[in-house]
Design a protein around this motif. Structure first.
Motif, PDB file in Angstrom:
ATOM      1  N   UNK A  47      -8.228 -16.744   5.673  1.00  0.00           N
ATOM      2  CA  UNK A  47      -7.420 -16.373   4.516  1.00  0.00           C
ATOM      3  C   UNK A  47      -8.190 -16.537   3.214  1.00  0.00           C
ATOM      4  N   UNK A  48      -8.106 -15.499   2.378  1.00  0.00           N
ATOM      5  CA  UNK A  48      -8.715 -15.492   1.044  1.00  0.00           C
ATOM      6  C   UNK A  48      -7.615 -15.143   0.052  1.00  0.00           C
ATOM      7  N   UNK A  49      -7.526 -15.910  -1.027  1.00  0.00           N
ATOM      8  CA  UNK A  49      -6.477 -15.690  -2.027  1.00  0.00           C
ATOM      9  C   UNK A  49      -7.072 -15.360  -3.386  1.00  0.00           C
ATOM     10  N   UNK A  50      -6.450 -14.395  -4.039  1.00  0.00           N
ATOM     11  CA  UNK A  50      -6.787 -14.076  -5.424  1.00  0.00           C
ATOM     12  C   UNK A  50      -5.852 -14.941  -6.264  1.00  0.00           C
ATOM     13  N   UNK A 149      -6.287  -7.521   6.670  1.00  0.00           N
ATOM     14  CA  UNK A 149      -5.009  -7.095   6.124  1.00  0.00           C
ATOM     15  C   UNK A 149      -4.825  -7.760   4.769  1.00  0.00           C
ATOM     16  N   UNK A 150      -4.188  -7.031   3.870  1.00  0.00           N
ATOM     17  CA  UNK A 150      -3.968  -7.518   2.511  1.00  0.00           C
ATOM     18  C   UNK A 150      -2.491  -7.350   2.181  1.00  0.00           C
ATOM     19  N   UNK A 157      -2.013 -12.172  -4.407  1.00  0.00           N
ATOM     20  CA  UNK A 157      -2.615 -11.274  -3.422  1.00  0.00           C
ATOM     21  C   UNK A 157      -3.379 -12.113  -2.401  1.00  0.00           C
ATOM     22  N   UNK A 158      -3.131 -11.830  -1.140  1.00  0.00           N
ATOM     23  CA  UNK A 158      -3.803 -12.527  -0.050  1.00  0.00           C
ATOM     24  C   UNK A 158      -4.527 -11.509   0.818  1.00  0.00           C
ATOM     25  N   UNK A 159      -5.761 -11.833   1.160  1.00  0.00           N
ATOM     26  CA  UNK A 159      -6.572 -11.022   2.059  1.00  0.00           C
ATOM     27  C   UNK A 159      -6.870 -11.871   3.281  1.00  0.00           C
ATOM     28  N   UNK A 181      -7.090  -1.798  -4.176  1.00  0.00           N
ATOM     29  CA  UNK A 181      -5.793  -1.388  -3.641  1.00  0.00           C
ATOM     30  C   UNK A 181      -4.626  -2.114  -4.305  1.00  0.00           C
ATOM     31  N   UNK A 182      -4.863  -3.345  -4.761  1.00  0.00           N
ATOM     32  CA  UNK A 182      -3.789  -4.141  -5.359  1.00  0.00           C
ATOM     33  C   UNK A 182      -3.875  -4.226  -6.885  1.00  0.00           C
TER      34      UNK A 182
END
Length: 188
Positions: A47-50, A149-150, A157-159, A181-182
């Motif tokens: 998990x990667x978070x903006x 998936x995002x 926003x989570x990737x 995309x976001x």
């Protein structure tokens, strides 16, 4: 009356006439003759978070596993990895990975506008909506494989990427695609 299930020793106690009726020749087993279906396991995602989006996603920090900072997104200066030029037709470049090109060519919208294709690493991938997610799949024949998936939830926003996606070099590409995309901006 002959009972085809009695060959394995099965009997029907409710109907004693449904026994093996004297047959003593063992029938061949088909166990192992057909392929055994293996359950499809769900992939494990990293998990990667903006986060720290101030005021927008275009000024954020991308943190990954163990809350480690992986990228910083800045609109006022190019980052060391990705440059996005927000022109009438935006341009993207990922140093040493993706040469400078229009975002509409890199994340090309399908004719029916239901998915986007992404060319990267000599392959074609597909970004397609699936419920609350926009998922990255392998393209081509056969069952599609999910790589990422995002999604946006509670303003964040989570990737999520599979370990295989990171291993084959999709991390920077997916972070950039997720950002585009976001972003809320027109990328075509």
């Amino acid at each position: 009356m002959w009972n085809p299930y009695a060959q394995g020793g099965w009997t029907n106690t409710a109907n004693p006439n449904a026994g093996s009726s004297g047959r003593s020749v063992p029938q061949p087993s088909i166990f192992g003759a057909l392929p055994y279906p293996t359950p499809i396991s769900s992939p494990t995602f990293l998990t990667f978070r903006f986060s720290s989006c101030s005021p927008t996603l275009l000024d954020s920090t991308v943190t990954g596993p163990k809350s480690r900072t992986f990228f910083r997104v800045k609109t006022d200066s190019p980052t060391p990895v990705v440059i996005i030029e927000w022109l009438k037709h935006p341009i993207v470049e990922i140093r040493n990975i993706l040469s400078k090109r229009q975002t509409s060519h890199w994340l090309a919208l399908s004719a029916d506008k239901s998915y986007r294709t992404m060319s990267a690493l000599g392959k074609t991938f597909v970004w397609a909506p699936d419920g609350k997610y926009i998922c990255l799949y392998s393209a081509g024949l056969g069952a599609p494989q999910i790589y990422a998936r995002v999604f946006r939830e509670d303003g964040e926003v989570t990737l999520e990427l599979t370990q295989e996606a990171v291993q084959i070099g999709l991390l920077e590409l997916c972070v950039t695609a997720a950002l585009l995309l976001q972003s809320g901006r027109n990328i075509d």
